[in-house]
Design a protein around this motif. Structure first.
Motif, PDB file in Angstrom:
ATOM      1  N   SER A 424      -4.461   6.560  -1.917  1.00  0.00           N
ATOM      2  CA  SER A 424      -3.061   6.219  -2.156  1.00  0.00           C
ATOM      3  C   SER A 424      -2.304   6.002  -0.853  1.00  0.00           C
ATOM      4  O   SER A 424      -1.091   5.850  -0.865  1.00  0.00           O
ATOM      5  CB  SER A 424      -2.397   7.339  -2.963  1.00  0.00           C
ATOM      6  OG  SER A 424      -2.443   8.529  -2.222  1.00  0.00           O
ATOM      7  N   VAL A 425      -3.026   5.988   0.275  1.00  0.00           N
ATOM      8  CA  VAL A 425      -2.361   5.861   1.573  1.00  0.00           C
ATOM      9  C   VAL A 425      -2.600   4.464   2.130  1.00  0.00           C
ATOM     10  O   VAL A 425      -3.716   3.941   2.065  1.00  0.00           O
ATOM     11  CB  VAL A 425      -2.904   6.924   2.560  1.00  0.00           C
ATOM     12  CG1 VAL A 425      -2.256   6.790   3.919  1.00  0.00           C
ATOM     13  CG2 VAL A 425      -2.678   8.321   2.009  1.00  0.00           C
ATOM     14  N   LEU A 426      -1.544   3.851   2.679  1.00  0.00           N
ATOM     15  CA  LEU A 426      -1.689   2.557   3.343  1.00  0.00           C
ATOM     16  C   LEU A 426      -2.162   2.820   4.765  1.00  0.00           C
ATOM     17  O   LEU A 426      -1.541   3.570   5.513  1.00  0.00           O
ATOM     18  CB  LEU A 426      -0.339   1.829   3.354  1.00  0.00           C
ATOM     19  CG  LEU A 426      -0.346   0.436   3.960  1.00  0.00           C
ATOM     20  CD1 LEU A 426      -1.112  -0.536   3.066  1.00  0.00           C
ATOM     21  CD2 LEU A 426       1.078  -0.058   4.181  1.00  0.00           C
ATOM     22  N   MET A 427      -3.293   2.193   5.137  1.00  0.00           N
ATOM     23  CA  MET A 427      -3.854   2.469   6.461  1.00  0.00           C
ATOM     24  C   MET A 427      -3.054   1.760   7.536  1.00  0.00           C
ATOM     25  O   MET A 427      -2.462   0.712   7.308  1.00  0.00           O
ATOM     26  CB  MET A 427      -5.326   2.036   6.508  1.00  0.00           C
ATOM     27  CG  MET A 427      -6.209   2.904   5.647  1.00  0.00           C
ATOM     28  SD  MET A 427      -7.898   2.294   5.504  1.00  0.00           S
ATOM     29  CE  MET A 427      -8.532   2.563   7.145  1.00  0.00           C
ATOM     30  N   GLU A 428      -3.068   2.341   8.730  1.00  0.00           N
ATOM     31  CA  GLU A 428      -2.394   1.719   9.866  1.00  0.00           C
ATOM     32  C   GLU A 428      -3.099   0.416  10.207  1.00  0.00           C
ATOM     33  O   GLU A 428      -4.277   0.253   9.916  1.00  0.00           O
ATOM     34  CB  GLU A 428      -2.472   2.644  11.087  1.00  0.00           C
ATOM     35  CG  GLU A 428      -1.491   3.781  11.042  1.00  0.00           C
ATOM     36  CD  GLU A 428      -1.733   4.779  12.164  1.00  0.00           C
ATOM     37  OE1 GLU A 428      -2.581   4.502  13.046  1.00  0.00           O
ATOM     38  OE2 GLU A 428      -1.087   5.840  12.131  1.00  0.00           O
ATOM     39  N   ALA A 429      -2.373  -0.482  10.874  1.00  0.00           N
ATOM     40  CA  ALA A 429      -2.985  -1.741  11.290  1.00  0.00           C
ATOM     41  C   ALA A 429      -4.040  -1.451  12.348  1.00  0.00           C
ATOM     42  O   ALA A 429      -3.996  -0.416  13.019  1.00  0.00           O
ATOM     43  CB  ALA A 429      -1.913  -2.667  11.834  1.00  0.00           C
ATOM     44  N   GLY A 430      -4.989  -2.370  12.503  1.00  0.00           N
ATOM     45  CA  GLY A 430      -6.025  -2.198  13.515  1.00  0.00           C
ATOM     46  C   GLY A 430      -7.087  -1.236  13.032  1.00  0.00           C
ATOM     47  O   GLY A 430      -7.201  -0.954  11.848  1.00  0.00           O
ATOM     48  N   SER A 431      -7.868  -0.706  13.980  1.00  0.00           N
ATOM     49  CA  SER A 431      -8.983   0.136  13.570  1.00  0.00           C
ATOM     50  C   SER A 431      -8.802   1.549  14.086  1.00  0.00           C
ATOM     51  O   SER A 431      -9.740   2.230  14.460  1.00  0.00           O
ATOM     52  CB  SER A 431     -10.297  -0.459  14.067  1.00  0.00           C
ATOM     53  OG  SER A 431     -10.181  -0.709  15.453  1.00  0.00           O
ATOM     54  N   THR A 432      -7.525   1.994  14.143  1.00  0.00           N
ATOM     55  CA  THR A 432      -7.269   3.340  14.646  1.00  0.00           C
ATOM     56  C   THR A 432      -7.639   4.399  13.629  1.00  0.00           C
ATOM     57  O   THR A 432      -7.805   5.551  13.970  1.00  0.00           O
ATOM     58  CB  THR A 432      -5.784   3.513  14.993  1.00  0.00           C
ATOM     59  OG1 THR A 432      -5.030   3.148  13.831  1.00  0.00           O
ATOM     60  CG2 THR A 432      -5.379   2.631  16.145  1.00  0.00           C
ATOM     61  N   GLN A 433      -7.767   3.984  12.374  1.00  0.00           N
ATOM     62  CA  GLN A 433      -8.071   4.957  11.330  1.00  0.00           C
ATOM     63  C   GLN A 433      -9.347   4.587  10.595  1.00  0.00           C
ATOM     64  O   GLN A 433      -9.687   3.424  10.457  1.00  0.00           O
ATOM     65  CB  GLN A 433      -6.917   5.020  10.324  1.00  0.00           C
ATOM     66  CG  GLN A 433      -5.642   5.563  10.918  1.00  0.00           C
ATOM     67  CD  GLN A 433      -4.533   5.605   9.889  1.00  0.00           C
ATOM     68  OE1 GLN A 433      -4.387   4.682   9.100  1.00  0.00           O
ATOM     69  NE2 GLN A 433      -3.763   6.676   9.893  1.00  0.00           N
ATOM     70  N   CYS A 435     -11.447   5.395   6.954  1.00  0.00           N
ATOM     71  CA  CYS A 435     -11.289   5.946   5.612  1.00  0.00           C
ATOM     72  C   CYS A 435     -12.662   6.378   5.099  1.00  0.00           C
ATOM     73  O   CYS A 435     -13.589   5.577   5.056  1.00  0.00           O
ATOM     74  CB  CYS A 435     -10.693   4.891   4.688  1.00  0.00           C
ATOM     75  SG  CYS A 435     -10.442   5.456   3.004  1.00  0.00           S
ATOM     76  N   CYS A 436     -12.818   7.632   4.751  1.00  0.00           N
ATOM     77  CA  CYS A 436     -14.086   8.132   4.220  1.00  0.00           C
ATOM     78  C   CYS A 436     -13.898   8.489   2.751  1.00  0.00           C
ATOM     79  O   CYS A 436     -12.942   9.186   2.407  1.00  0.00           O
ATOM     80  CB  CYS A 436     -14.547   9.364   5.003  1.00  0.00           C
ATOM     81  SG  CYS A 436     -14.876   9.032   6.752  1.00  0.00           S
ATOM     82  N   ASP A 442     -10.434   9.980  -1.226  1.00  0.00           N
ATOM     83  CA  ASP A 442     -10.464   9.157  -0.018  1.00  0.00           C
ATOM     84  C   ASP A 442      -9.657   9.874   1.046  1.00  0.00           C
ATOM     85  O   ASP A 442      -8.505  10.224   0.809  1.00  0.00           O
ATOM     86  CB  ASP A 442      -9.826   7.797  -0.293  1.00  0.00           C
ATOM     87  CG  ASP A 442     -10.450   7.110  -1.487  1.00  0.00           C
ATOM     88  OD1 ASP A 442     -11.484   6.458  -1.309  1.00  0.00           O
ATOM     89  OD2 ASP A 442      -9.911   7.244  -2.597  1.00  0.00           O
ATOM     90  N   LEU A 443     -10.246  10.110   2.209  1.00  0.00           N
ATOM     91  CA  LEU A 443      -9.529  10.792   3.284  1.00  0.00           C
ATOM     92  C   LEU A 443      -9.493   9.915   4.520  1.00  0.00           C
ATOM     93  O   LEU A 443     -10.431   9.165   4.808  1.00  0.00           O
ATOM     94  CB  LEU A 443     -10.196  12.132   3.633  1.00  0.00           C
ATOM     95  CG  LEU A 443     -10.135  13.237   2.586  1.00  0.00           C
ATOM     96  CD1 LEU A 443     -10.695  14.523   3.167  1.00  0.00           C
ATOM     97  CD2 LEU A 443      -8.712  13.458   2.105  1.00  0.00           C
ATOM     98  N   LEU A 444      -8.386  10.057   5.255  1.00  0.00           N
ATOM     99  CA  LEU A 444      -8.136   9.236   6.421  1.00  0.00           C
ATOM    100  C   LEU A 444      -8.344  10.076   7.678  1.00  0.00           C
ATOM    101  O   LEU A 444      -7.876  11.203   7.754  1.00  0.00           O
ATOM    102  CB  LEU A 444      -6.677   8.788   6.325  1.00  0.00           C
ATOM    103  CG  LEU A 444      -6.255   7.462   6.880  1.00  0.00           C
ATOM    104  CD1 LEU A 444      -7.172   6.354   6.422  1.00  0.00           C
ATOM    105  CD2 LEU A 444      -4.843   7.177   6.404  1.00  0.00           C
ATOM    106  N   TYR A 445      -9.063   9.523   8.666  1.00  0.00           N
ATOM    107  CA  TYR A 445      -9.301  10.236   9.926  1.00  0.00           C
ATOM    108  C   TYR A 445      -8.968   9.309  11.083  1.00  0.00           C
ATOM    109  O   TYR A 445      -9.137   8.094  10.967  1.00  0.00           O
ATOM    110  CB  TYR A 445     -10.783  10.616  10.039  1.00  0.00           C
ATOM    111  CG  TYR A 445     -11.270  11.583   8.989  1.00  0.00           C
ATOM    112  CD1 TYR A 445     -11.276  12.948   9.226  1.00  0.00           C
ATOM    113  CD2 TYR A 445     -11.745  11.123   7.766  1.00  0.00           C
ATOM    114  CE1 TYR A 445     -11.735  13.836   8.265  1.00  0.00           C
ATOM    115  CE2 TYR A 445     -12.205  12.009   6.794  1.00  0.00           C
ATOM    116  CZ  TYR A 445     -12.202  13.362   7.055  1.00  0.00           C
ATOM    117  OH  TYR A 445     -12.652  14.237   6.109  1.00  0.00           O
TER     118      TYR A 445
END
Ligand SMILES: *[C@@H]1O[C@H](CO)[C@@H](O)[C@H](O)[C@H]1NC(C)=O
Ligand SMILES: *[C@@H]1O[C@H](CO)[C@@H](O)[C@H](O)[C@H]1NC(C)=O
Ligand SMILES: *[C@@H]1O[C@H](CO)[C@@H](O)[C@H](O)[C@H]1NC(C)=O
Ligand SMILES: *[C@@H]1O[C@H](CO)[C@@H](O)[C@H](O)[C@H]1NC(C)=O
Length: 595
Positions: A424-433, A435-436, A442-445
């Protein structure tokens, strides 16, 4: 060697599993997250002001934007993206996988908390030695807990600690007489066998568990106990026992038991009576533990009231008897009395019916002019779709819907083609994050070189290997300069590129079963079809359809019963993209409207 490592893994990955809105399938998550799981419904009053719980979260009397957030003291946070320790927030570490080191959170998979310091794990089975790390296999942690510990490299696998030093018990002993403790050769006087201690203290008195026998009455010969206080003669009598209070009552053969049964009223259960009564069925009727005089033909029970089937003046809805004066009444599935010709029942509300009127939650709406999203109605504008309880226009490209949470891309100055969701989270632009994903979580690192996803965990790949979402400690540090090649990630449908989804031949189907066959996944699919949406080509595939996925380790876990899109590479048979459609109520429509 395998066993201790395995035990360690189990210890390091806490097994508290919490199903909820975020973690529907109850994956094992950090024990600390229990305190932060959002328990709905939440307070609608925040510091004595009414708040809209669909828009806000209240933490200790402070109102924060965003529904269903967790609270860390007065602050709110999303436990997918942060952790709370001692009332302090640590960003970028999900509460679901973290542990607390004082007031800071850390990921015990890749880090250790030693003496309130967060250290990088250098081995899957590193341990703390004071403020340092050590490895049980070839190191010792010697010294005094208070005066300071130090890490020694084991001189042999037999060596043990003796004070600040190590010794080989085959040639030395640790002399306890001198201080500081010192290893001495075995022939030293200090090493003489210690004086045998006195006899062992008597074993602790074992508390005799008094077996509480089911007290049963003393019955005459030929009689049997009936409950806890009565006796009955099985030849001439039977026994009525109410299981909730274990009282028995005997009665003769022309009588029977009138049991108080549990009757269900909306919201709560109550037991009609405790203790069954004895009655004569020729003259009495028993309804739910209540006795009434018998009337011929009146042989049905509505709760505790008897009634007759031919009585047109009454209607029994969910054990409640209603007296009706006109015909045409019915019970709704929820047990409400209503007239279908004039009324419509929405949830627990009865509304006046109207042609074209339908239910939206507890309210009514007109589907021609309105759209109903999770029980909330909105004006039906062109191209409108639901995202959670909100409505939006996916064709405008201004909004992005991530698993029921709507984001305004214009506010964030983002292009819709690039925006990607992680749950349910919108990922930041680029490849800084990164998603697993595991099924349902789904978790963001923050992206780290040399790390790879393993289910919903993000692990240092030189310490851990991963197979089908399960972590395994590596016996030797792994050379990760060879890049870790992740398998295909489960993408949300909205994140598949239209040139992939629409212009290639994709397989859509429901997974029926998954089995492993020599490092390959063998999958049976039902209701499967090949589709090339841009050309309007759809062809059904015989059921079941068998799919083989090579290298089962790198492939995301597929859940039987879920529907997926598989996109294969053009020239090889390998899978390029995979998307889980189970959260989409209308997957085929969604695919076709995207193309
Ligand atoms: C990953 O593990 C290696 C091997 O022990 C270690 O040297 C490295 O520092 C770790 N990296 C991170 C970011 O934890
Ligand atoms: C112990 O044995 C070693 C040789 O094995 C010898 O040199 C030493 O004198 C002995 N010490 C004592 C106290 O007997
Ligand atoms: C609705 O969607 C279609 C196709 O995506 C697009 O061509 C059309 O302009 C949209 N209509 C409005 C009013 O946005
Ligand atoms: C690891 O990779 C680096 C760079 O490719 C190489 O120099 C090194 O020898 C490798 N180490 C091992 C143990 O394979």
């Amino acid at each position: 060697m395998t066993t201790p490592l395995l035990m360690f893994v189990i210890l390091a990955l806490p097994c508290y599993s919490a199903p909820g809105q975020i973690n529907r399938f109850g994956l094992p998550v950090s024990a600390h997250s229990r305190d932060f799981y959002v328990r709905s419904p939440r307070d609608q009053v925040c510091a004595s002001v009414n708040i809209d719980i669909l828009e806000f979260t209240c933490c200790e009397g402070e109102r924060h934007e965003g529904a269903g957030q967790s609270c860390c003291g007065k602050r709110s946070f999303n436990l997918i993206q942060a952790s709370c320790c001692d009332g302090q927030l640590t960003p970028h570490v999900s509460q679901l996988v973290s542990d607390c080191c004082g007031s800071r959170a850390y990921d015990p998979l890749n880090q250790l908390c030693c003496d309130l310091q967060i250290l990088t794990r250098t081995q899957p089975h590193s341990k703390c030695c004071g403020k340092e790390l050590y490895n049980n296999d070839h190191q010792l942690c010697c010294g005094h807990i208070i005066k300071g510990r130090k890490v020694l490299t084991k001189m042999s696998r037999h060596h043990l600690c003796c004070g600040d030093h190590q010794f080989d018990p085959r040639s030395h002993c640790c002399c306890h007489i001198t201080y500081p403790l010192n290893p001495q050769p075995l022939n030293a006087s200090c090493c003489a066998p210690a004086i045998q201690k006195g006899p062992h203290p008597p074993p602790a008195q074992t508390v005799q568990n008094k077996i509480i026998a089911q007290s049963s009455p003393n019955c005459m010969p030929g009689e049997k106990p009936c409950g806890q206080s009565a006796c009955f003669n099985p030849i001439t009598e039977r026994c009525c026992v109410n299981p909730t209070c274990l009282q028995g009552q005997s009665y003769s053969h022309d009588q029977t038991c009138c049991e108080g049964t549990l009757s269900h009223t909306p919201g709560h259960y109550h037991s009609a009576s405790c203790g069954s009564k004895v009655y004569n069925p020729d003259i009495k009727t028993c309804c739910c533990g209540k006795l009434s005089n018998k009337v011929l033909g009146v042989n049905l029970c509505c709760g505790t009231t008897p009634y007759g089937v031919e009585d047109r003046r009454v209607l029994c809805c969910k054990q409640t008897l209603h007296h009706v004066v006109v015909d045409g009444y019915q019970c709704s599935p929820g047990g409400l009395l209503y007239r279908p010709s004039h009324e419509i029942v929405c949830g627990s509300q009865v509304h006046r019916s109207d042609p074209g009127k339908h239910c939206c939650g507890e309210e009514t709406y007109y589907p021609q002019y309105e759209i109903c999203c999770n029980g909330h109605k909105h004006h039906r504008l062109r191209n409108v779709s639901c995202c959670g309880w909100k409505a939006y226009d996916p064709s405008s490209g201004q909004m992005k819907c991530c698993a029921g949470t709507l984001y305004n891309l214009q506010v964030q100055d983002r292009l819709s083609g690039e925006a990607q969701c992680c749950g349910s989270v919108l990922m930041e632009a680029g490849s800084t994050q990164t998603c697993c994903s595991a099924p349902g979580l789904d978790l963001l690192y923050p992206t780290q070189p040399g790390f790879a996803c393993c289910g919903h965990r993000y692990a240092n790949a030189s310490l851990w290997s991963c197979c089908a979402g399960v972590l395994h400690p590596r016996p030797e540090p792994h050379n990760t300069t060879k890049n870790v090649i992740p398998g295909p990630r489960l993408l949300p449908l909205g994140d598949l590129k239209t040139e992939v989804l629409c212009h290639s031949r994709v397989l859509v189907g429901t997974v029926e079963s998954v089995s492993m066959n020599l490092n390959e996944w063998s999958i049976t699919m039902v209701n499967a079809m090949y589709m090339q949406a841009s050309r309007g080509h759809v062809s059904a595939v015989p059921s079941p359809h068998y799919v083989t996925l090579p290298d089962h380790c790198s492939f995301p876990e597929l859940v039987p019963g879920n529907t997926y899109i598989l996109v294969k590479n053009y020239f090889s048979d390998t899978i390029r993209f995979i998307s889980d459609l189970s959260d989409d109520s209308y997957p085929l429509r969604s695919i076709l409207t995207m193309c």
